[in-house]
Design a protein around this motif. Sequence first.
Motif, PDB file in Angstrom:
ATOM      1  N   SER A 124      -7.661  29.356   9.154  1.00  0.00           N
ATOM      2  CA  SER A 124      -7.226  28.195   8.391  1.00  0.00           C
ATOM      3  C   SER A 124      -8.119  28.012   7.173  1.00  0.00           C
ATOM      4  CB  SER A 124      -7.091  26.951   9.274  1.00  0.00           C
ATOM      5  OG  SER A 124      -8.301  26.300   9.436  1.00  0.00           O
ATOM      6  N   GLY A 125      -9.406  28.348   7.296  1.00  0.00           N
ATOM      7  CA  GLY A 125     -10.295  28.261   6.140  1.00  0.00           C
ATOM      8  C   GLY A 125      -9.950  29.303   5.079  1.00  0.00           C
ATOM      9  N   LYS A 126      -9.734  30.522   5.533  1.00  0.00           N
ATOM     10  CA  LYS A 126      -9.491  31.632   4.617  1.00  0.00           C
ATOM     11  C   LYS A 126      -8.241  31.418   3.762  1.00  0.00           C
ATOM     12  CE  LYS A 126      -8.957  36.605   5.255  1.00  0.00           C
ATOM     13  NZ  LYS A 126      -8.857  37.609   6.322  1.00  0.00           N
ATOM     14  N   TYR A 127      -7.206  30.883   4.373  1.00  0.00           N
ATOM     15  CA  TYR A 127      -5.932  30.751   3.646  1.00  0.00           C
ATOM     16  C   TYR A 127      -5.645  29.328   3.181  1.00  0.00           C
ATOM     17  CZ  TYR A 127      -4.830  35.440   5.243  1.00  0.00           C
ATOM     18  OH  TYR A 127      -4.856  36.792   5.470  1.00  0.00           O
ATOM     19  N   GLU A 138       2.620  18.030  19.208  1.00  0.00           N
ATOM     20  CA  GLU A 138       3.704  17.036  19.109  1.00  0.00           C
ATOM     21  C   GLU A 138       3.333  15.853  18.215  1.00  0.00           C
ATOM     22  OE1 GLU A 138       4.650  15.557  22.976  1.00  0.00           O
ATOM     23  OE2 GLU A 138       2.613  14.874  23.382  1.00  0.00           O
ATOM     24  N   ASP A 139       2.040  15.662  17.975  1.00  0.00           N
ATOM     25  CA  ASP A 139       1.631  14.546  17.116  1.00  0.00           C
ATOM     26  C   ASP A 139       1.612  14.923  15.639  1.00  0.00           C
ATOM     27  OD1 ASP A 139       1.218  13.065  19.392  1.00  0.00           O
ATOM     28  OD2 ASP A 139      -0.920  13.598  19.538  1.00  0.00           O
ATOM     29  N   LEU A 140       1.899  16.172  15.317  1.00  0.00           N
ATOM     30  CA  LEU A 140       1.753  16.616  13.930  1.00  0.00           C
ATOM     31  C   LEU A 140       3.058  16.528  13.154  1.00  0.00           C
ATOM     32  CD1 LEU A 140      -0.357  19.850  14.555  1.00  0.00           C
ATOM     33  CD2 LEU A 140      -1.188  17.618  13.782  1.00  0.00           C
ATOM     34  N   PRO A 141       2.976  16.161  11.872  1.00  0.00           N
ATOM     35  CA  PRO A 141       4.175  16.219  11.033  1.00  0.00           C
ATOM     36  C   PRO A 141       4.654  17.662  10.882  1.00  0.00           C
ATOM     37  CG  PRO A 141       2.263  15.466   9.748  1.00  0.00           C
ATOM     38  CD  PRO A 141       1.780  15.723  11.138  1.00  0.00           C
ATOM     39  N   VAL A 142       5.943  17.849  10.572  1.00  0.00           N
ATOM     40  CA  VAL A 142       6.495  19.210  10.503  1.00  0.00           C
ATOM     41  C   VAL A 142       5.745  20.125   9.559  1.00  0.00           C
ATOM     42  CG1 VAL A 142       8.876  19.351  11.283  1.00  0.00           C
ATOM     43  CG2 VAL A 142       8.367  18.175   9.157  1.00  0.00           C
ATOM     44  N   GLY A 143       5.294  19.574   8.437  1.00  0.00           N
ATOM     45  CA  GLY A 143       4.588  20.414   7.463  1.00  0.00           C
ATOM     46  C   GLY A 143       3.359  21.056   8.082  1.00  0.00           C
ATOM     47  N   ILE A 144       2.676  20.313   8.934  1.00  0.00           N
ATOM     48  CA  ILE A 144       1.466  20.837   9.574  1.00  0.00           C
ATOM     49  C   ILE A 144       1.852  21.793  10.710  1.00  0.00           C
ATOM     50  CG2 ILE A 144      -0.736  20.223  10.675  1.00  0.00           C
ATOM     51  CD1 ILE A 144      -0.599  19.050   7.939  1.00  0.00           C
ATOM     52  N   GLN A 145       2.936  21.459  11.428  1.00  0.00           N
ATOM     53  CA  GLN A 145       3.398  22.380  12.487  1.00  0.00           C
ATOM     54  C   GLN A 145       3.712  23.746  11.891  1.00  0.00           C
ATOM     55  OE1 GLN A 145       6.372  21.075  15.240  1.00  0.00           O
ATOM     56  NE2 GLN A 145       5.632  18.976  15.259  1.00  0.00           N
ATOM     57  N   GLN A 146       4.269  23.711  10.686  1.00  0.00           N
ATOM     58  CA  GLN A 146       4.588  24.969  10.032  1.00  0.00           C
ATOM     59  C   GLN A 146       3.321  25.768   9.744  1.00  0.00           C
ATOM     60  OE1 GLN A 146       6.113  24.807   5.929  1.00  0.00           O
ATOM     61  NE2 GLN A 146       7.860  25.856   6.801  1.00  0.00           N
ATOM     62  N   ARG A 147       2.261  25.053   9.332  1.00  0.00           N
ATOM     63  CA  ARG A 147       0.984  25.761   9.114  1.00  0.00           C
ATOM     64  C   ARG A 147       0.521  26.424  10.401  1.00  0.00           C
ATOM     65  NH1 ARG A 147      -2.385  21.261   5.663  1.00  0.00           N
ATOM     66  NH2 ARG A 147      -0.752  21.040   4.097  1.00  0.00           N
ATOM     67  N   VAL A 148       0.713  25.734  11.528  1.00  0.00           N
ATOM     68  CA  VAL A 148       0.293  26.304  12.810  1.00  0.00           C
ATOM     69  C   VAL A 148       1.055  27.606  13.062  1.00  0.00           C
ATOM     70  CG1 VAL A 148       0.123  25.922  15.297  1.00  0.00           C
ATOM     71  CG2 VAL A 148      -0.219  24.003  13.717  1.00  0.00           C
ATOM     72  N   GLU A 149       2.360  27.590  12.767  1.00  0.00           N
ATOM     73  CA  GLU A 149       3.166  28.807  12.925  1.00  0.00           C
ATOM     74  C   GLU A 149       2.628  29.929  12.032  1.00  0.00           C
ATOM     75  OE1 GLU A 149       5.831  29.761  14.678  1.00  0.00           O
ATOM     76  OE2 GLU A 149       6.811  27.948  15.423  1.00  0.00           O
ATOM     77  N   ILE A 150       2.226  29.558  10.831  1.00  0.00           N
ATOM     78  CA  ILE A 150       1.732  30.584   9.900  1.00  0.00           C
ATOM     79  C   ILE A 150       0.403  31.154  10.410  1.00  0.00           C
ATOM     80  CG2 ILE A 150       0.997  31.057   7.521  1.00  0.00           C
ATOM     81  CD1 ILE A 150       2.869  28.743   6.638  1.00  0.00           C
TER      82      ILE A 150
END
Length: 501
Positions: A124-127, A138-150
Amino acid sequence: MELELRGITKRFPGVLANDDVSLTARSGKVLALIGENGAGKSTLMNVLSGLYQPDAGEILIDGVVQKFGDPGDAIKAGIGMVHQHFMLVPVFSVWENVVLGVEPVKGPGIMNRKEARNEVRDISGKYGLAVDPDAMVEDLPVGIQQRVEIIKVLLRGAKILVFDEPTAVLTPQEVIEFFGIVAELKGRGATIIFITHKLKEALAIADDITVLRGGKVAGHADPKTATPELLASMMVGRDIDLTVDKAESTPGDTVLQLSGVRMVDDYGRALLDHIDLSVRAGEIVGVAGIQGNGQTELVEAITGLLPIEAGTVEMLGNDISRYSPRQRHAAGIAHVPEDRNHMGMVGSFTVAENLVLDSYYAAPFSNHGLLHRDVIRDSAEQLVEAYDVRPPLIDNTGNALSGGNAQKMIVAREFSRDVPLVICAQPTRGIDVGSIEYIHEQIVRKRDEGKAILIVSTELDEIFALSDRILVMYDGRIVAERKASETTSTEIGLFMAGKAA
Ligand SMILES: Nc1ncnc2c1ncn2[C@@H]1O[C@H](COP(=O)(O)OP(=O)(O)OP(=O)(O)O)[C@@H](O)[C@H]1O
Ligand SMILES: [Mg+2]
């Protein structure tokens, strides 16, 4: 890594989903893949990610032919798929989701949690993918969930990243952040494939554009010179007019009235507060707002999916605040839901069944519990044709439809009901430009038949194209109301950002 697809062909029963598709995605570049609903974009990417076996054709990475027996092979070869619908485990933390299946161990069967967390932090730091590793998904907004997928695909060593409609569910701010992430990935040499229906986005972010039509490559376009109109006509093979023709509205009686509506969450915090709104027969009221400002809850308050704490919901003068969702449906509310996969359809049911999902128990589809199958089938055939659901096979299951065609099926079902009130939440999400044109025409037609229509959309262009009156939601309240003819997108945009008073 350079990716080349050569002559990929994939058949489903009765459908040639990919027909001799060849394309190249370059290292450190973004390839936008666009095309109508059902053109074969997701199928092609499922072939690339090893989920489907092609009937013919080859996948080459840096010139070397690959053989993907299953998704594991594709991941090993460096392919990372960020799906149209996220596949995270909601009750796991970010780091647990990210390392799921590839957990670092410090002994047989003992996971090294510290190491796992550190790996997540590193990536997460590198990118520049800011996310708290310990947060619950489940507490995260979709934009952040997408980061998790990435992060998840990067941790597995992905060098070729595929994004299937990544921006469909993002707020404008999240889209900007997402584009930043893509730029970072590009800078580090990743090969990116980006599927979208938003032609302006394709033009803004892509280095190359490939257009699919009816399973075939319809052509390639250069984002430096192409226009949205050109791409639209390449996609659908005709010119598209995205301005909606409509006359001035002549509103009649009030059909829907919300007064002082308040809704709270489990902790007693207000999700909706002081909501007063009315929709009259023969008018389209558009609710603008950035995702997450109470629009979802507003629709739930009207359709009865969540209880309200104070206030009333009235329809044609009757207080329906205590009605169940089914009673409200019977009272004459049609509803195109925001989340088609969970609420709009049953994937294992056929198209014909989905088209009568909540009306099969009444005339004309049944009589005293006896189903009139012929009537159901005839009606399904007509709707599939009118709304251009492709392929037009009413015995196919809902799961076999492409994302946009599933949405068209749901719109067809709800619009075919002759009821006074139509609630549409994100009616054209995931829908191609040609079908948007058609659905917008149908919405205006409903209005001109005297229906009351409430549209909730995060697309400001859509709000302006359709609405007679515009409401803006911000932080659970309605912060502005304007006649569409007397405002501008700049003014509404400021209200959406909570900036205007
Ligand atoms: N599992 C399946 N079984 C049968 N047919 C399928 C299956 N998956 C996709 N299809 C069919 O293959 C064709 C291509 O679908 P695909 O999902 O690839 O389209 P798409 O371009 O991603 O469309 P959208 O923009 O709507 O997401 C469609 O006709 C679809 O109905
Ligand atoms: Mg798709």
